[in-house]
Design a protein around this motif. Structure first.
Motif, PDB file in Angstrom:
ATOM      1  N   TYR A  33       0.839  -1.199   0.000  1.00  0.00           N
ATOM      2  CA  TYR A  33       0.000   0.000   0.000  1.00  0.00           C
ATOM      3  C   TYR A  33       0.874   1.248   0.000  1.00  0.00           C
ATOM      4  CZ  TYR A  33      -3.092   3.701   1.468  1.00  0.00           C
ATOM      5  OH  TYR A  33      -3.779   4.883   1.522  1.00  0.00           O
ATOM      6  N   ALA A  34       1.911   1.237   0.834  1.00  0.00           N
ATOM      7  CA  ALA A  34       2.813   2.391   0.899  1.00  0.00           C
ATOM      8  C   ALA A  34       3.456   2.647  -0.465  1.00  0.00           C
ATOM      9  CB  ALA A  34       3.892   2.150   1.959  1.00  0.00           C
ATOM     10  N   LEU A  35       3.867   1.583  -1.090  1.00  0.00           N
ATOM     11  CA  LEU A  35       4.459   1.710  -2.427  1.00  0.00           C
ATOM     12  C   LEU A  35       3.447   2.302  -3.407  1.00  0.00           C
ATOM     13  CD1 LEU A  35       6.738   0.988  -4.523  1.00  0.00           C
ATOM     14  CD2 LEU A  35       5.611  -1.220  -4.773  1.00  0.00           C
ATOM     15  N   GLU A  44      -7.241   6.458  -2.409  1.00  0.00           N
ATOM     16  CA  GLU A  44      -8.215   5.576  -3.075  1.00  0.00           C
ATOM     17  C   GLU A  44      -7.535   4.732  -4.157  1.00  0.00           C
ATOM     18  OE1 GLU A  44     -11.579   7.763  -4.477  1.00  0.00           O
ATOM     19  OE2 GLU A  44     -12.305   6.069  -5.681  1.00  0.00           O
ATOM     20  N   ASP A  45      -6.704   5.390  -4.954  1.00  0.00           N
ATOM     21  CA  ASP A  45      -5.973   4.671  -5.995  1.00  0.00           C
ATOM     22  C   ASP A  45      -5.035   3.633  -5.388  1.00  0.00           C
ATOM     23  OD1 ASP A  45      -7.251   6.108  -7.923  1.00  0.00           O
ATOM     24  OD2 ASP A  45      -5.609   7.533  -8.268  1.00  0.00           O
ATOM     25  N   ALA A  46      -4.403   4.036  -4.292  1.00  0.00           N
ATOM     26  CA  ALA A  46      -3.457   3.128  -3.654  1.00  0.00           C
ATOM     27  C   ALA A  46      -4.171   1.883  -3.126  1.00  0.00           C
ATOM     28  CB  ALA A  46      -2.747   3.852  -2.513  1.00  0.00           C
ATOM     29  N   ARG A  47      -5.343   2.057  -2.561  1.00  0.00           N
ATOM     30  CA  ARG A  47      -6.123   0.907  -2.066  1.00  0.00           C
ATOM     31  C   ARG A  47      -6.496  -0.024  -3.214  1.00  0.00           C
ATOM     32  NH1 ARG A  47      -7.836   1.163   3.132  1.00  0.00           N
ATOM     33  NH2 ARG A  47      -7.800   3.204   4.136  1.00  0.00           N
ATOM     34  N   ASP A  48      -6.967   0.567  -4.271  1.00  0.00           N
ATOM     35  CA  ASP A  48      -7.366  -0.250  -5.424  1.00  0.00           C
ATOM     36  C   ASP A  48      -6.167  -0.989  -6.007  1.00  0.00           C
ATOM     37  OD1 ASP A  48      -9.904   0.634  -5.086  1.00  0.00           O
ATOM     38  OD2 ASP A  48      -9.865   2.121  -6.703  1.00  0.00           O
ATOM     39  N   ALA A  49      -5.051  -0.271  -6.113  1.00  0.00           N
ATOM     40  CA  ALA A  49      -3.853  -0.895  -6.688  1.00  0.00           C
ATOM     41  C   ALA A  49      -3.361  -2.031  -5.793  1.00  0.00           C
ATOM     42  CB  ALA A  49      -2.760   0.161  -6.857  1.00  0.00           C
ATOM     43  N   THR A  50      -3.449  -1.837  -4.489  1.00  0.00           N
ATOM     44  CA  THR A  50      -3.028  -2.884  -3.543  1.00  0.00           C
ATOM     45  C   THR A  50      -3.908  -4.127  -3.704  1.00  0.00           C
ATOM     46  OG1 THR A  50      -2.366  -1.159  -1.986  1.00  0.00           O
ATOM     47  CG2 THR A  50      -2.593  -3.374  -1.101  1.00  0.00           C
ATOM     48  N   GLN A  51      -5.192  -3.888  -3.779  1.00  0.00           N
ATOM     49  CA  GLN A  51      -6.137  -5.004  -3.946  1.00  0.00           C
ATOM     50  C   GLN A  51      -5.875  -5.751  -5.261  1.00  0.00           C
ATOM     51  OE1 GLN A  51     -10.197  -3.677  -3.861  1.00  0.00           O
ATOM     52  NE2 GLN A  51     -10.905  -5.561  -2.912  1.00  0.00           N
ATOM     53  N   GLU A  52      -5.679  -4.988  -6.309  1.00  0.00           N
ATOM     54  CA  GLU A  52      -5.432  -5.612  -7.608  1.00  0.00           C
ATOM     55  C   GLU A  52      -4.101  -6.348  -7.638  1.00  0.00           C
ATOM     56  OE1 GLU A  52      -5.886  -2.526 -10.513  1.00  0.00           O
ATOM     57  OE2 GLU A  52      -7.985  -2.210  -9.983  1.00  0.00           O
ATOM     58  N   THR A  53      -3.141  -5.829  -6.898  1.00  0.00           N
ATOM     59  CA  THR A  53      -1.832  -6.497  -6.833  1.00  0.00           C
ATOM     60  C   THR A  53      -1.973  -7.903  -6.255  1.00  0.00           C
ATOM     61  OG1 THR A  53      -0.656  -4.410  -6.578  1.00  0.00           O
ATOM     62  CG2 THR A  53       0.471  -6.378  -5.785  1.00  0.00           C
ATOM     63  N   TRP A  73       8.691 -10.303  -6.200  1.00  0.00           N
ATOM     64  CA  TRP A  73       7.620 -10.636  -7.140  1.00  0.00           C
ATOM     65  C   TRP A  73       6.398  -9.735  -6.908  1.00  0.00           C
ATOM     66  CZ3 TRP A  73       3.284 -14.316  -5.959  1.00  0.00           C
ATOM     67  CH2 TRP A  73       2.562 -14.663  -7.083  1.00  0.00           C
ATOM     68  N   LEU A  74       6.021  -9.568  -5.652  1.00  0.00           N
ATOM     69  CA  LEU A  74       4.872  -8.709  -5.313  1.00  0.00           C
ATOM     70  C   LEU A  74       5.152  -7.247  -5.663  1.00  0.00           C
ATOM     71  CD1 LEU A  74       3.806 -10.153  -1.823  1.00  0.00           C
ATOM     72  CD2 LEU A  74       2.496 -10.268  -3.951  1.00  0.00           C
ATOM     73  N   HIS A  75       6.366  -6.788  -5.426  1.00  0.00           N
ATOM     74  CA  HIS A  75       6.711  -5.403  -5.744  1.00  0.00           C
ATOM     75  C   HIS A  75       6.618  -5.149  -7.246  1.00  0.00           C
ATOM     76  CE1 HIS A  75       8.264  -4.903  -1.628  1.00  0.00           C
ATOM     77  NE2 HIS A  75       8.093  -3.614  -1.875  1.00  0.00           N
ATOM     78  N   ARG A  76       7.068  -6.105  -8.015  1.00  0.00           N
ATOM     79  CA  ARG A  76       7.010  -5.930  -9.477  1.00  0.00           C
ATOM     80  C   ARG A  76       5.550  -5.887  -9.944  1.00  0.00           C
ATOM     81  NH1 ARG A  76      11.726  -9.041  -9.560  1.00  0.00           N
ATOM     82  NH2 ARG A  76      10.603 -10.990  -9.840  1.00  0.00           N
ATOM     83  N   ILE A  77       4.736  -6.763  -9.393  1.00  0.00           N
ATOM     84  CA  ILE A  77       3.305  -6.752  -9.755  1.00  0.00           C
ATOM     85  C   ILE A  77       2.683  -5.414  -9.366  1.00  0.00           C
ATOM     86  CG2 ILE A  77       1.049  -7.820  -9.291  1.00  0.00           C
ATOM     87  CD1 ILE A  77       2.521 -10.457  -8.773  1.00  0.00           C
ATOM     88  N   ALA A  78       3.022  -4.942  -8.154  1.00  0.00           N
ATOM     89  CA  ALA A  78       2.449  -3.676  -7.676  1.00  0.00           C
ATOM     90  C   ALA A  78       2.861  -2.506  -8.560  1.00  0.00           C
ATOM     91  CB  ALA A  78       2.896  -3.431  -6.229  1.00  0.00           C
ATOM     92  N   ILE A  79       4.121  -2.471  -8.933  1.00  0.00           N
ATOM     93  CA  ILE A  79       4.589  -1.375  -9.795  1.00  0.00           C
ATOM     94  C   ILE A  79       3.875  -1.422 -11.142  1.00  0.00           C
ATOM     95  CG2 ILE A  79       6.606  -0.588 -11.124  1.00  0.00           C
ATOM     96  CD1 ILE A  79       8.244  -1.265  -8.554  1.00  0.00           C
ATOM     97  N   ASN A  80       3.707  -2.613 -11.682  1.00  0.00           N
ATOM     98  CA  ASN A  80       2.983  -2.748 -12.954  1.00  0.00           C
ATOM     99  C   ASN A  80       1.528  -2.284 -12.813  1.00  0.00           C
ATOM    100  OD1 ASN A  80       5.153  -3.723 -14.400  1.00  0.00           O
ATOM    101  ND2 ASN A  80       4.711  -5.870 -13.903  1.00  0.00           N
ATOM    102  N   THR A  84      -0.103   0.827 -14.856  1.00  0.00           N
ATOM    103  CA  THR A  84      -1.336   0.625 -15.634  1.00  0.00           C
ATOM    104  C   THR A  84      -2.407   1.632 -15.213  1.00  0.00           C
ATOM    105  OG1 THR A  84      -0.816  -1.727 -15.729  1.00  0.00           O
ATOM    106  CG2 THR A  84      -3.060  -1.111 -16.303  1.00  0.00           C
ATOM    107  N   ARG A  85      -2.550   1.827 -13.938  1.00  0.00           N
ATOM    108  CA  ARG A  85      -3.572   2.762 -13.432  1.00  0.00           C
ATOM    109  C   ARG A  85      -3.268   4.192 -13.856  1.00  0.00           C
ATOM    110  NH1 ARG A  85      -7.239   0.838  -9.961  1.00  0.00           N
ATOM    111  NH2 ARG A  85      -7.797   2.940  -9.310  1.00  0.00           N
ATOM    112  N   GLN A  86      -2.023   4.550 -13.805  1.00  0.00           N
ATOM    113  CA  GLN A  86      -1.650   5.913 -14.224  1.00  0.00           C
ATOM    114  C   GLN A  86      -1.926   6.125 -15.707  1.00  0.00           C
ATOM    115  OE1 GLN A  86       2.451   6.175 -12.810  1.00  0.00           O
ATOM    116  NE2 GLN A  86       1.797   7.833 -11.455  1.00  0.00           N
ATOM    117  N   ARG A  87      -1.646   5.098 -16.462  1.00  0.00           N
ATOM    118  CA  ARG A  87      -1.889   5.199 -17.910  1.00  0.00           C
ATOM    119  C   ARG A  87      -3.385   5.394 -18.183  1.00  0.00           C
ATOM    120  NH1 ARG A  87       0.746   0.336 -20.077  1.00  0.00           N
ATOM    121  NH2 ARG A  87       2.702   1.324 -19.491  1.00  0.00           N
ATOM    122  N   ARG A  88      -4.178   4.608 -17.499  1.00  0.00           N
ATOM    123  CA  ARG A  88      -5.643   4.722 -17.664  1.00  0.00           C
ATOM    124  C   ARG A  88      -6.124   6.110 -17.236  1.00  0.00           C
ATOM    125  NH1 ARG A  88      -7.380  -0.728 -14.626  1.00  0.00           N
ATOM    126  NH2 ARG A  88      -6.620  -2.247 -16.125  1.00  0.00           N
TER     127      ARG A  88
END
Lengths: 192, 251
Positions: A33-35, A44-53, A73-80, A84-88
């Motif tokens: 979440y911090a990442l 809000e975005d961070a929560r969604d990104a954490t859940q999706e990760t 592995w989790l960090h790479r997924i989270a960064i991706n 993706t969210r920023q692009r959207r």
């Protein structure tokens, strides 16, 4: 239970232990979440990104080959997920679906006992920092967030991003330099 | 005064600067970079500026993340469980978390308290036992020797009391039996002042059981009572004799 490594927990999850993945989530959700918050700048975005990760990690659990650490592995997924969210979000902003100012509005908890002037100053400063960090290129932003938000060591960042140690250091140096330029007026004006 | 980074030439030790800034340099590396900064104005300036940037970023993090920490369930669960915890569970937790020396000290303190309680209970129940044993002391031939030894060990004050009593008894009860009784009774304070406190009732019981000793004069008993009184006043401490006074009077 707590002494079991993440890799062992993944093995258990793969062998049908329903609780094993939950343990991994509980271990890493705060840091992920911090990442995400550092990368996206909005709660809000961070929560969604954490859940999706974690959802993506669970779906691709069988794809985890055990060559890297689960944390990397989790960090790479989270960064991706963050990218993706920023692009959207950028696409939505460009097509007028979302107000840019509203999207960029950060949520800060400033102590209520502070004077109005002090609160306004703190809000202004944190907002400036958030904008400066958000304006960094992704490869620079991720290292500064991993370092300052997650307090990871250079070695851990290098492992998570699969980069040489010297690259991590040089990226961090560049990130700090860019932030200094963006926040230069404030840093000098603060007289610290 | 604003300092523009472009004014300084870039130093080749940028990575060392970052390593030093985040405290990941070894002692040797840190000392080396400190020496370098004394000569390199660029690194010194950048280090100060980067420290300010870090402070700003950390402040943003601290202002932003508390809302996340306070709203997550895992933080709240242990607090709820802790409130429902029983005293037994708290003690168990204390013993599981406390260091070894603290556990040992607690166990030792518990044992010491138990021992103190047992000792106190035994100490207060002791006179009754002695009351039953005490009358047999003069019957033994060694009694005189023990009495002599105790007499030697007795304090000058006790000796003085004893001499006074012997004189009093000699004038009022010259018979062998009464003198013997007094001698026995006089031996009591030398054994222990608290044992002596129980002596009046002992003498009373014995006088009814044995005919020859029943001849002990009333004066002797009075002398004994006086002796008890004297002993009590010697050190000003309370005596069990106070408790036996009533029973003595009734006899």
């Amino acid at each position: 239970m707590e002494t079991t490594s993440d890799e062992q927990m993944v093995e258990r999850a793969l062998s049908g232990d329903a609780d094993a993945f939950g343990v991994i989530v509980r271990r890493w959700e705060r840091r992920i979440y911090a990442l995400a918050f550092g990368m996206l700048g909005r709660e809000e975005d961070a929560r969604d990104a954490t859940q999706e990760t974690f959802l993506a990690a669970f779906r691709n659990l069988r794809g985890f080959r055990g060559e890297a650490k689960v944390s990397s592995w989790l960090h790479r997924i989270a960064i991706n997920q963050c990218i993706t969210r920023q692009r959207r979000a950028r696409v939505r902003a460009e097509t007028g679906l979302e107000d840019e100012a509203e999207r960029d509005a950060g949520v800060f908890t400033i102590a209520a006992h502070e004077s109005p002037a002090r609160r306004a100053e703190a809000r202004e400063r944190t907002e400036a920092v958030r904008r400066a960090v958000s304006a960094l290129p992704t490869e620079l932003r991720q290292v500064i967030v991993m370092k300052e938000f997650e307090e990871m060591t250079f070695q851990e960042i290098a492992q998570a991003l699969e980069l040489p140690l010297s690259t991590v250091k040089s990226r961090l140096y560049t990130a700090l330099k860019q932030l200094r330029m963006r926040l230069g007026t404030h840093a000098a004006g603060a007289g610290r | 005064m604003k300092e523009k980074p472009e004014q300084h030439a870039l130093c080749a030790r940028a990575e060392d600067l970052v390593t030093y800034l985040y405290g990941e340099a070894s002692e040797k590396e840190a000392a080396d970079f400190k020496r370098h900064m004394e000569e390199c104005r660029s690194c010194k300036s950048e280090l100060a500026a980067f420290s300010h940037v870090r402070e700003d970023v950390v402040e943003w993090r601290n202002l932003s993340l508390p809302s996340f920490e306070s709203s997550t369930a895992p933080v709240l669960e242990p607090a709820v469980t802790e409130r429902k915890r029983s005293a037994l569970a708290a003690i168990r937790e204390f013993f599981s978390l406390a260091p070894m020396w603290m556990r040992a000290a607690t166990a030792f303190a518990a044992i010491a308290i138990c021992a103190l309680v047992v000792f106190t209970v035994m100490h207060f129940s002791e006179p009754r036992t002695i009351v039953q044993v005490a009358p047999q002391v003069p019957a033994k031939p060694q009694g005189g020797e023990i009495a002599k030894q105790r007499e030697e060990a007795a304090s000058p004050k006790e000796k003085e009391v004893k001499e006074t009593q012997q004189v009093a008894v000699a004038t009022t009860a010259p018979s062998k039996s009464s003198a013997e009784t007094v001698k026995v009774n006089n031996a009591q304070p030398r054994v222990k002042s608290r044992r002596l406190a129980a002596a009046p009732s002992t003498v009373a019981q014995r006088s009814t059981e044995k005919p020859d000793k029943a001849k002990a004069s009333k004066e002797a008993r009075e002398q004994l009572a006086e002796l008890v009184q004297t002993s009590k006043d010697d050190d000003g401490l309370p005596r069990l004799s106070d408790l036996f006074e009533d029973s003595n009077d009734s006899n």
